[in-house]
Design a protein around this motif. Structure first.
Motif, PDB file in Angstrom:
ATOM      1  N   UNK A 166     -48.404  39.348  63.826  1.00  0.00           N
ATOM      2  CA  UNK A 166     -47.353  38.775  62.978  1.00  0.00           C
ATOM      3  C   UNK A 166     -46.865  39.764  61.933  1.00  0.00           C
ATOM      4  N   UNK A 167     -47.778  40.610  61.434  1.00  0.00           N
ATOM      5  CA  UNK A 167     -47.363  41.556  60.381  1.00  0.00           C
ATOM      6  C   UNK A 167     -46.508  42.673  60.959  1.00  0.00           C
ATOM      7  N   UNK A 168     -46.719  43.007  62.216  1.00  0.00           N
ATOM      8  CA  UNK A 168     -45.848  44.018  62.849  1.00  0.00           C
ATOM      9  C   UNK A 168     -44.474  43.398  63.117  1.00  0.00           C
ATOM     10  N   UNK A 169     -44.479  42.141  63.535  1.00  0.00           N
ATOM     11  CA  UNK A 169     -43.188  41.462  63.759  1.00  0.00           C
ATOM     12  C   UNK A 169     -42.426  41.336  62.436  1.00  0.00           C
ATOM     13  N   UNK A 170     -43.147  41.104  61.329  1.00  0.00           N
ATOM     14  CA  UNK A 170     -42.487  41.081  60.010  1.00  0.00           C
ATOM     15  C   UNK A 170     -41.887  42.449  59.705  1.00  0.00           C
ATOM     16  N   UNK A 171     -42.617  43.494  60.062  1.00  0.00           N
ATOM     17  CA  UNK A 171     -42.124  44.859  59.826  1.00  0.00           C
ATOM     18  C   UNK A 171     -40.861  45.130  60.627  1.00  0.00           C
ATOM     19  N   UNK A 172     -40.855  44.662  61.872  1.00  0.00           N
ATOM     20  CA  UNK A 172     -39.660  44.825  62.724  1.00  0.00           C
ATOM     21  C   UNK A 172     -38.472  44.111  62.091  1.00  0.00           C
ATOM     22  N   UNK A 173     -38.727  42.910  61.584  1.00  0.00           N
ATOM     23  CA  UNK A 173     -37.672  42.125  60.953  1.00  0.00           C
ATOM     24  C   UNK A 173     -37.163  42.840  59.703  1.00  0.00           C
ATOM     25  N   UNK A 174     -38.094  43.454  58.963  1.00  0.00           N
ATOM     26  CA  UNK A 174     -37.696  44.194  57.758  1.00  0.00           C
ATOM     27  C   UNK A 174     -36.801  45.376  58.139  1.00  0.00           C
ATOM     28  N   UNK A 175     -37.116  46.020  59.255  1.00  0.00           N
ATOM     29  CA  UNK A 175     -36.296  47.161  59.701  1.00  0.00           C
ATOM     30  C   UNK A 175     -34.901  46.676  60.063  1.00  0.00           C
ATOM     31  N   UNK A 176     -34.857  45.517  60.695  1.00  0.00           N
ATOM     32  CA  UNK A 176     -33.561  44.954  61.064  1.00  0.00           C
ATOM     33  C   UNK A 176     -32.753  44.585  59.815  1.00  0.00           C
ATOM     34  N   UNK A 177     -33.444  43.940  58.887  1.00  0.00           N
ATOM     35  CA  UNK A 177     -32.753  43.517  57.655  1.00  0.00           C
ATOM     36  C   UNK A 177     -32.280  44.726  56.848  1.00  0.00           C
ATOM     37  N   UNK A 178     -33.012  45.839  56.948  1.00  0.00           N
ATOM     38  CA  UNK A 178     -32.619  47.040  56.204  1.00  0.00           C
ATOM     39  C   UNK A 178     -31.393  47.708  56.834  1.00  0.00           C
ATOM     40  N   UNK A 179     -31.031  47.264  58.029  1.00  0.00           N
ATOM     41  CA  UNK A 179     -29.797  47.753  58.638  1.00  0.00           C
ATOM     42  C   UNK A 179     -29.974  48.916  59.596  1.00  0.00           C
ATOM     43  N   UNK A 180     -31.214  49.172  60.060  1.00  0.00           N
ATOM     44  CA  UNK A 180     -31.384  50.268  61.029  1.00  0.00           C
ATOM     45  C   UNK A 180     -30.686  49.914  62.334  1.00  0.00           C
ATOM     46  N   UNK A 181     -29.896  50.837  62.883  1.00  0.00           N
ATOM     47  CA  UNK A 181     -29.252  50.578  64.168  1.00  0.00           C
ATOM     48  C   UNK A 181     -30.214  50.911  65.307  1.00  0.00           C
TER      49      UNK A 181
END
Ligand code: SAM
Ligand code: SF4
Ligand code: SF4
Length: 360
Positions: A166-181
């Motif tokens: 779950x914490x890695x999935x949160x990290x992925x979501x954070x990357x998405x929210x930060x706007x990484x393409x």
């Protein structure tokens, strides 16, 4: 074989400054030098069983000392020289690169190097919730997150430090929210460990815009006790996916692209396979690797390396370092994966370098 560009080493140029046309170094098999992988630390907070098994990387393992590791200034200086020789893409890796203190400060320095088009990161995702925004602000271009299973028990067993998925999935979501393409997810498939969940992980990332890449378990290093029967060949991985979701092949986007690309027939996005065991791609390999202590490796499976830290710390000029690197690349003839054959046996190379030392 290779030419210098007098302006590329100017690290004071503003981010995104127009690059001069750079002439790439080429090796003895006419492969250009385009990509540099920089391991910023040999340490990791995971003990993935296929990469840093606890029996080999336990309390007695001697990691690099702080003084042995290149400083950010040294890394940036060397990277600027690489840019001068034609490197356009840099990937930060490890060990776990996000364990390196102040990583965004390094990214900021690299983002100023003229000629670099991309600064990417491969991470286990464990620290992305804190770091995604600072890294993006510093100029990081893209993020790849390694994620081998969505099943919490399997994930905890594979990282062997009980880290929850779950914490890695949160990290992925954070990357998405930060706007990484174009976020990518790397998933190593090992027989008997996570192969049965291939369709499930494919399904999870369909329609998300995240590009999932399955990786064949590779015979890098010696500590992971690699054997061919543990490898799920790309063909089998693709069959597992396509039985559930029909897929169609896509053309390569550039020379040296390691993933074979596919798209879902129903438009749900792309996926890839990296088949370095069963369908090796040495012919287009344009990568050089630098370990955290400043050794250059012209092949992931290389035993031979070339020390840059010594010359860096004893006053070598940029011209001299550039000359050394250019000559090293010009002599290069590595094609380990192709020469060991599709029916891979782990090569009898007792000092093969570990994946966690070179960063993949
Ligand atoms: N710690 C970071 C991570 O896990 O993303 C970066 C370093 S890790 C060595 C880089 C990549 O190598 C990861 O995607 C990991 O799954 C992959 N890897 C490690 N050992 C491997 C092996 N034996 N075969 C295939 N891929 C491997
Ligand atoms: Fe660490 Fe990455 Fe290796 Fe896993 S694959 S042990 S996260 S370096
Ligand atoms: Fe490149 Fe070596 Fe891998 Fe071949 S085996 S693709 S030369 S790193």
């Amino acid at each position: 074989m290779w030419k210098r560009n007098a302006h590329a080493a100017d690290t004071s140029a503003p981010p995104g400054a127009a690059a001069e046309q750079l002439a790439s170094a080429t090796d003895s098999l006419d492969r250009p030098l385009h990509q540099l992988r920089i391991s910023v630390t040999d340490r990791c907070n995971f003990r993935c069983t296929y990469c840093m098994p606890k029996r080999a990387f336990g309390s007695r393992y001697r990691f690099l000392k702080h003084s042995e590791v290149l400083s950010f200034e040294e890394i940036a200086r060397v990277t600027a020289i690489f840019a001068e020789l034609g490197v356009e893409k840099v990937r930060l890796t490890g060990g776990e690169p996000t364990l390196r203190r102040d990583l965004p400060r390094l990214v900021e320095k690299l983002a100023r190097i003229r000629g670099l088009k991309e600064i990417n990161l491969t991470t286990n995702g464990s620290r992305l919730t804190e770091l995604a925004v600072p890294l993006r602000d510093a100029g990081l271009s893209r993020v790849t997150v390694s994620l081998d299973s969505l099943d919490d028990d399997t994930f905890r067993a594979m990282n062997d430090v009980d880290f929850p998925v779950g914490r890695v999935l949160d990290g992925l979501e954070a990357a998405r929210a930060a706007g990484f393409p174009k976020i990518k997810v790397n998933s190593v498939v090992k027989r008997g460990l996570n192969d049965s969940a291939v369709p499930e992980i494919a399904e999870f990332f369909r329609w998300t815009g995240i590009n999932l890449r399955f990786i064949e378990f590779m015979d890098v290093g010696t500590t992971n006790r690699w054997q061919m029967q543990d490898v799920i060949p790309a063909e089998e991985i693709l069959a597992l996916v396509s039985r559930r979701f029909p897929i169609e092949p896509l053309a390569h986007q550039y020379r040296g692209e390691v993933a074979e690309r596919w798209r879902y027939a129903d438009g749900a996005g792309e996926l890839g396979v990296i088949a370095s065991v069963t369908r090796p791609f040495c012919g287009d390999c344009s990568r050089i690797r630098m370990s955290a202590d400043g050794r250059l490796y012209t092949c992931l499976f290389g035993i031979a390396s070339h020390d840059l830290r010594g010359p860096l710390r004893t006053g070598a000029s940029d011209a001299c370092l550039s000359d050394t690197i250019g000559r090293l690349w010009a002599r290069r003839s590595d094609q380990y994966s192709e020469s060991r054959g599709g029916e891979a046996r782990a090569a009898p190379a007792p000092q093969k370098v570990e994946m966690s030392f070179l960063g993949g």
